[in-house]
Design an enzyme around this catalytic site. Structure first.
Site, PDB file in Angstrom:
ATOM      1  CG  HIS A   1      27.889 -29.966   3.015  1.00  0.00           C
ATOM      2  ND1 HIS A   1      28.839 -29.180   3.614  1.00  0.00           N
ATOM      3  CD2 HIS A   1      27.601 -29.360   1.836  1.00  0.00           C
ATOM      4  CE1 HIS A   1      29.130 -28.155   2.838  1.00  0.00           C
ATOM      5  NE2 HIS A   1      28.384 -28.227   1.755  1.00  0.00           N
TER       6      HIS A   1
ATOM      7  CD  GLN B   1      29.747 -21.785  -7.417  1.00  0.00           C
ATOM      8  OE1 GLN B   1      29.607 -22.841  -8.029  1.00  0.00           O
ATOM      9  NE2 GLN B   1      29.096 -21.554  -6.281  1.00  0.00           N
TER      10      GLN B   1
ATOM     11  CD  GLN C   1      14.950 -22.726   3.982  1.00  0.00           C
ATOM     12  OE1 GLN C   1      14.488 -23.710   4.550  1.00  0.00           O
ATOM     13  NE2 GLN C   1      14.892 -21.508   4.504  1.00  0.00           N
ATOM     14  CE  LYS C   2      24.772 -21.559   4.057  1.00  0.00           C
ATOM     15  NZ  LYS C   2      25.386 -20.655   3.051  1.00  0.00           N
TER      16      LYS C   2
ATOM     17  CB  SER D   1      32.083 -24.224   3.481  1.00  0.00           C
ATOM     18  OG  SER D   1      31.260 -25.292   3.085  1.00  0.00           O
TER      19      SER D   1
HETATM   20  O1  PAF Z   1      25.934 -24.575  -3.183  1.00  0.00           O
HETATM   21  C1  PAF Z   1      27.105 -24.883  -3.512  1.00  0.00           C
HETATM   22  O2  PAF Z   1      27.901 -25.393  -2.725  1.00  0.00           O
HETATM   23  C2  PAF Z   1      27.553 -24.616  -4.947  1.00  0.00           C
HETATM   24  O3  PAF Z   1      27.019 -23.431  -5.429  1.00  0.00           O
HETATM   25  C3  PAF Z   1      27.271 -25.792  -5.892  1.00  0.00           C
HETATM   26  C4  PAF Z   1      25.781 -26.045  -6.035  1.00  0.00           C
HETATM   27  C5  PAF Z   1      27.958 -27.046  -5.387  1.00  0.00           C
HETATM   28  C6  PAF Z   1      27.808 -25.471  -7.289  1.00  0.00           C
HETATM   29  O4  PAF Z   1      29.186 -25.267  -7.271  1.00  0.00           O
END
Ligand code: PAF
Length: 279
Positions: free
Chosen positions: A37, A61, A148-149, A186
């Site tokens: 990040h 998601q 890119q991961k 993470s």
């Molecule tokens: O890559 C992520 O951490 C998540 O998929 C994102 C883009 C923040 C959407 O929740």
């Protein structure tokens, strides 16, 4: 660094910055921030007047309740981390703020979502596309930064930006790896010492796959060998795919005109990890 929990106060503040003609970079995250990040943040801080980092563990998601429950949440550490980079704004909404009602919208990304993460995590990319569109609409950034991961995610978001005419420049930032070669994630926070050691084998496997591309080997044959080697080590492989790095369509052998991406998803120590290499 300002922290906003609600959409309207974030937008009030961003509107003022816009009046001052400030450019805005968005770094969308689900928190549990790490050096991967940091690379996104640094890129945004270098290119924009203001950087907004969103921290939101997006329930839509996740297709697995345990995965959502166990996803690491480290907000206090995350804000310290963001302060150390001089991030300007953190957006950390509640689930109710983002989803007062369950969204009904359904995206269809055709072939882009029919393999790999799309086929193994039904509904995942619909949830990603919904939350990313919402973040784009809320923040209205000039640029947005992704890693890119999550290669397939990046392709899907690029398609979303094209199809919905978002006036946003997307940036894909290369994968950050630790000393063992393990891609920063993470989810690595949930690995034991033994798990961390095993997880390093994913990158070694991708390097071997890369060699098979250079050596013009038959991808299907190498793929089976590589999967077997990982399974022998106790790593459960969900997929290992050689794909065209642009279209994500499966490829069987090397061709001079296309770059190939090798993508892997595997469970190590009960933790699902993904990684890829583009060649
Ligand atoms: O890559 C992520 O951490 C998540 O998929 C994102 C883009 C923040 C959407 O929740």
């Amino acid at each position: 660094m300002q922290i906003f929990r609600d959409i309207s106060s974030l937008q009030l503040s961003l509107n003022e910055l816009r009046l001052e003609r400030k450019t805005v970079g968005l770094v969308p995250t689900m928190g549990a921030l790490h050096d991967g990040h940091a690379a996104l943040l640094k890129a945004s801080l270098a290119e924009n007047d203001v950087t907004v980092c969103s921290i939101f563990v997006n329930p839509t998601q996740f297709n697995n309740d345990d995965d959502l429950k166990n996803y690491p949440r480290t907000f206090d550490l995350d804000t310290e981390f963001l302060k150390s980079f001089d991030c300007d704004i953190v957006f950390n909404p509640s689930v109710e703020e983002m989803y007062p009602k369950n969204p009904l919208l359904k995206f269809n990304f055709g072939g882009l979502e029919q393999s790999m993460e799309g086929s193994h995590r039904p509904g995942h990319f619909n949830g990603v596309a919904i939350v990313v569109s919402k973040l784009f609409n809320i923040v209205n950034p000039d640029r947005a930064y992704f890693g890119q991961k999550d290669l397939q995610q990046y392709k899907i978001i690029s398609q979303l930006v094209k199809d919905l005419s978002y006036n946003i420049e997307l940036r894909q930032i290369p994968i950050k790896r630790d000393d063992s070669g393990l891609a920063m994630s993470s989810r690595n926070k949930r690995l034991s010492a033994g798990g961390l050691k095993s997880a390093a084998k994913l990158n070694q496997t991708l390097e071997e796959a890369k060699k098979s591309i250079v050596d013009h080997k038959d991808f299907d044959k190498v793929r089976t060998e590589l999967i077997n080697n990982l399974e022998i080590e106790g790593i459960s492989v969900e997929y290992l795919e050689y794909v065209n790095a642009d279209s994500l369509e499966s490829v069987k052998n090397n061709s001079p005109n296309n770059s190939v991406a090798v993508c892997i998803a595997a469970t190590v120590d009960g933790v699902r990890l993904i990684d890829n290499i583009i060649f």
